[in-house]
Motif scaffolding. Structure first.
Motif, PDB file in Angstrom:
ATOM      1  N   UNK A 131      24.548 -33.129 -53.567  1.00  0.00           N
ATOM      2  CA  UNK A 131      24.689 -32.219 -54.132  1.00  0.00           C
ATOM      3  C   UNK A 131      26.150 -31.445 -53.956  1.00  0.00           C
ATOM      4  N   UNK A 132      26.857 -30.834 -54.591  1.00  0.00           N
ATOM      5  CA  UNK A 132      28.237 -30.124 -54.494  1.00  0.00           C
ATOM      6  C   UNK A 132      27.812 -28.500 -54.001  1.00  0.00           C
ATOM      7  N   UNK A 133      29.234 -28.351 -53.434  1.00  0.00           N
ATOM      8  CA  UNK A 133      29.040 -26.952 -53.143  1.00  0.00           C
ATOM      9  C   UNK A 133      30.384 -26.161 -53.766  1.00  0.00           C
ATOM     10  N   UNK A 134      30.212 -24.802 -53.821  1.00  0.00           N
ATOM     11  CA  UNK A 134      31.352 -24.214 -54.785  1.00  0.00           C
ATOM     12  C   UNK A 134      32.328 -23.418 -53.537  1.00  0.00           C
ATOM     13  N   UNK A 135      33.230 -22.642 -54.005  1.00  0.00           N
ATOM     14  CA  UNK A 135      34.359 -22.026 -53.084  1.00  0.00           C
ATOM     15  C   UNK A 135      33.964 -21.265 -52.087  1.00  0.00           C
ATOM     16  N   UNK A 136      32.410 -20.765 -52.174  1.00  0.00           N
ATOM     17  CA  UNK A 136      31.984 -19.708 -51.498  1.00  0.00           C
ATOM     18  C   UNK A 136      31.237 -20.292 -50.344  1.00  0.00           C
ATOM     19  N   UNK A 137      30.886 -21.739 -50.362  1.00  0.00           N
ATOM     20  CA  UNK A 137      30.152 -22.330 -49.331  1.00  0.00           C
ATOM     21  C   UNK A 137      30.933 -23.484 -48.556  1.00  0.00           C
ATOM     22  N   UNK A 138      30.844 -23.491 -47.404  1.00  0.00           N
ATOM     23  CA  UNK A 138      31.588 -24.291 -46.639  1.00  0.00           C
ATOM     24  C   UNK A 138      30.501 -25.372 -46.042  1.00  0.00           C
ATOM     25  N   UNK A 139      30.848 -26.807 -45.932  1.00  0.00           N
ATOM     26  CA  UNK A 139      30.112 -27.717 -45.222  1.00  0.00           C
ATOM     27  C   UNK A 139      30.532 -28.145 -44.086  1.00  0.00           C
ATOM     28  N   UNK A 140      29.782 -28.148 -43.158  1.00  0.00           N
ATOM     29  CA  UNK A 140      30.178 -28.321 -41.734  1.00  0.00           C
ATOM     30  C   UNK A 140      29.249 -29.613 -41.230  1.00  0.00           C
ATOM     31  N   UNK A 141      30.031 -30.560 -41.137  1.00  0.00           N
ATOM     32  CA  UNK A 141      29.055 -31.855 -40.813  1.00  0.00           C
ATOM     33  C   UNK A 141      29.508 -32.345 -39.476  1.00  0.00           C
ATOM     34  N   UNK A 142      28.263 -32.270 -38.540  1.00  0.00           N
ATOM     35  CA  UNK A 142      28.593 -32.387 -37.221  1.00  0.00           C
ATOM     36  C   UNK A 142      28.643 -33.948 -36.907  1.00  0.00           C
ATOM     37  N   UNK A 143      29.348 -34.582 -35.736  1.00  0.00           N
ATOM     38  CA  UNK A 143      29.204 -35.715 -35.622  1.00  0.00           C
ATOM     39  C   UNK A 143      28.153 -36.245 -34.877  1.00  0.00           C
ATOM     40  N   UNK A 144      27.564 -37.273 -34.908  1.00  0.00           N
ATOM     41  CA  UNK A 144      26.343 -37.973 -34.149  1.00  0.00           C
ATOM     42  C   UNK A 144      26.881 -38.171 -32.591  1.00  0.00           C
ATOM     43  N   UNK A 145      26.045 -37.828 -31.793  1.00  0.00           N
ATOM     44  CA  UNK A 145      24.557 -37.437 -31.813  1.00  0.00           C
ATOM     45  C   UNK A 145      24.421 -35.995 -31.520  1.00  0.00           C
ATOM     46  N   UNK A 146      25.457 -35.285 -31.863  1.00  0.00           N
ATOM     47  CA  UNK A 146      25.415 -33.946 -31.894  1.00  0.00           C
ATOM     48  C   UNK A 146      24.137 -33.123 -32.895  1.00  0.00           C
ATOM     49  N   UNK A 147      23.331 -32.323 -32.361  1.00  0.00           N
ATOM     50  CA  UNK A 147      22.207 -31.750 -32.966  1.00  0.00           C
ATOM     51  C   UNK A 147      22.681 -30.820 -34.055  1.00  0.00           C
ATOM     52  N   UNK A 148      22.930 -30.794 -35.380  1.00  0.00           N
ATOM     53  CA  UNK A 148      23.087 -29.795 -36.581  1.00  0.00           C
ATOM     54  C   UNK A 148      22.427 -28.764 -36.316  1.00  0.00           C
ATOM     55  N   UNK A 149      21.112 -28.729 -35.977  1.00  0.00           N
ATOM     56  CA  UNK A 149      20.154 -27.403 -35.993  1.00  0.00           C
ATOM     57  C   UNK A 149      20.743 -26.831 -34.937  1.00  0.00           C
ATOM     58  N   UNK A 150      21.009 -27.222 -33.680  1.00  0.00           N
ATOM     59  CA  UNK A 150      21.538 -26.395 -32.743  1.00  0.00           C
ATOM     60  C   UNK A 150      22.799 -25.671 -32.942  1.00  0.00           C
ATOM     61  N   UNK A 151      23.671 -26.364 -33.778  1.00  0.00           N
ATOM     62  CA  UNK A 151      24.981 -25.787 -34.230  1.00  0.00           C
ATOM     63  C   UNK A 151      24.705 -24.805 -35.372  1.00  0.00           C
ATOM     64  N   UNK A 152      23.683 -24.934 -36.304  1.00  0.00           N
ATOM     65  CA  UNK A 152      23.360 -23.737 -37.257  1.00  0.00           C
ATOM     66  C   UNK A 152      22.868 -22.595 -36.344  1.00  0.00           C
ATOM     67  N   UNK A 153      21.896 -22.698 -35.470  1.00  0.00           N
ATOM     68  CA  UNK A 153      21.363 -21.721 -34.794  1.00  0.00           C
ATOM     69  C   UNK A 153      22.271 -20.970 -33.952  1.00  0.00           C
ATOM     70  N   UNK A 154      23.414 -21.735 -33.416  1.00  0.00           N
ATOM     71  CA  UNK A 154      24.471 -21.041 -32.719  1.00  0.00           C
ATOM     72  C   UNK A 154      25.329 -20.136 -33.630  1.00  0.00           C
ATOM     73  N   UNK A 155      25.410 -20.577 -34.780  1.00  0.00           N
ATOM     74  CA  UNK A 155      26.207 -19.721 -35.809  1.00  0.00           C
ATOM     75  C   UNK A 155      25.549 -18.597 -36.078  1.00  0.00           C
ATOM     76  N   UNK A 156      24.161 -18.627 -36.087  1.00  0.00           N
ATOM     77  CA  UNK A 156      23.360 -17.555 -36.401  1.00  0.00           C
ATOM     78  C   UNK A 156      23.208 -16.528 -35.323  1.00  0.00           C
ATOM     79  N   UNK A 157      23.792 -16.752 -34.181  1.00  0.00           N
ATOM     80  CA  UNK A 157      23.622 -15.775 -33.086  1.00  0.00           C
ATOM     81  C   UNK A 157      24.346 -14.472 -33.179  1.00  0.00           C
ATOM     82  N   UNK A 158      24.006 -13.510 -32.735  1.00  0.00           N
ATOM     83  CA  UNK A 158      24.634 -12.110 -32.843  1.00  0.00           C
ATOM     84  C   UNK A 158      26.034 -12.300 -32.506  1.00  0.00           C
ATOM     85  N   UNK A 159      26.602 -13.075 -31.187  1.00  0.00           N
ATOM     86  CA  UNK A 159      27.763 -13.020 -30.893  1.00  0.00           C
ATOM     87  C   UNK A 159      28.613 -13.662 -32.065  1.00  0.00           C
TER      88      UNK A 159
END
Length: 324
Positions: A131-159
């Motif tokens: 798929x493609x994204x428009x200008x309102x959405x950013x793609x953040x592609x983590x390098x292996x073996x970093x866990x992308x789900x962990x990065x996602x949840x950290x970005x969700x955190x209140x801080x």
């Protein structure tokens, strides 16, 4: 009934709140506490990623969308609870080729970077690969073996959400730049801890979604319960056992008392109304109950003024349909 509803809703909300507190604590675990592995390493998000970037809206917007083709992900599709395909649009091969540099891969972190939904984040599901994204959405592609789900949840955190919504002067940010995203400070625990935290949050969020779904069904269940109780009450089933054990005034005796009271009133009398033989009763009544017309048990049936009278701040209350 109102007190029962309030009690159920309060208990449900308290459960959701407890789960959210647990979720927030886990997300910030490595920021607030030392683990058995020691302090986590703090790194910039740019060091953990191979790509951070957003796309654009094709010229012509709606005119270039097709019924089938390559999906174009917009901010409305990105939610904290997951990817939502509602409102998804599609591009033909030619238009999609112009956005080749923002091609989505499974597991990419998708972050809304503008508007009212700024900060919403989720993972790209398998079906959105290509798929493609428009200008309102950013793609953040983590390098292996970093866990992308962990990065996602950290970005969700209140801080992190607070950081996204604030700039140096404390004003609400209307757009999140690539430079700002690259400079996000990420506490990086060992790989096995990244996975453990992300897996635990998956479980908690699944329970939270289930709790939210049940909470949303409560008003419907209470409404059905209310209708059932009312039907049982007016049909005599609600007090059936009590009626069999008690001796009370029969409906005939009650109607006789009502007739005497009506005769003594100065209101215009209404003609006697009874059920015709061919009338169908909605349900069978218990012993000592009777079907009657409403006019037989009312002293007055009328509507109010047909024009709005002059109103003032004090005096007699004036009831309208919106008050009922």
């Amino acid at each position: 009934m109102h007190n029962i509803t309030q009690k159920i809703m309060t208990e449900k909300h308290e459960k959701v709140s407890r789960m959210m507190l647990g979720l927030n604590s886990l997300v910030q675990y490595y920021v607030l506490l030392r683990s058995a592995f020691g302090d986590p390493k703090i790194v910039k998000l740019a060091e953990l990623t191979s790509k951070i970037g957003s796309g654009s809206t094709p010229r012509g917007a709606d005119a270039v969308y097709v019924s089938r083709g390559i999906p174009l992900i917009r901010s409305m599709n990105v939610h904290f609870s997951g990817f939502k395909p509602d409102g998804l649009v599609y591009l033909c091969g030619e238009e999609a080729a112009k956005l080749k540099n923002v091609e989505v891969r499974q597991g990419d972190v998708l972050l809304n970077i503008t508007g009212a939904s700024i900060g919403r984040v989720t993972l790209a599901p398998a079906e959105m690969a290509g798929a493609r994204v428009n200008q309102h959405v950013a793609i953040i592609r983590v390098r292996e073996p970093i866990n992308s789900n962990f990065i996602r949840y950290f970005l969700c955190s209140p801080s992190m959400q607070d950081l996204i919504f604030r700039n140096e002067s404390g004003m609400t940010r209307q757009a999140l730049t690539k430079g700002k995203i690259e400079n996000f400070q990420i506490p990086l625990p060992p790989l096995n801890e990244q996975k453990r935290i992300a897996d635990k949050l998956d479980i908690l969020l699944s329970r939270l979604d289930s709790c939210r779904e049940r909470l949303e069904r409560v008003p419907q269940l209470l409404n059905r319960f209310r209708r059932s109780v009312l039907l049982a009450a007016v049909s005599g089933k609600l007090t059936e056992d009590w009626t069999e054990r008690s001796s009370s005034t029969s409906s005939e005796e009650l109607l006789a008392k009502i007739k005497i009271e009506k005769d003594e009133c100065q209101f215009k009398k209404v003609p006697k109304a009874v059920f015709a033989e061919n009338d169908e009763y909605p349900f069978e009544l218990p012993k000592d109950w009777s079907w009657v017309r409403l006019a037989e048990i009312c002293l007055k049936i009328t509507d109010g003024a047909h024009s709005t009278p002059k109103v003032q701040t004090e005096g007699y209350p004036f009831v309208t349909a919106k008050d009922i």
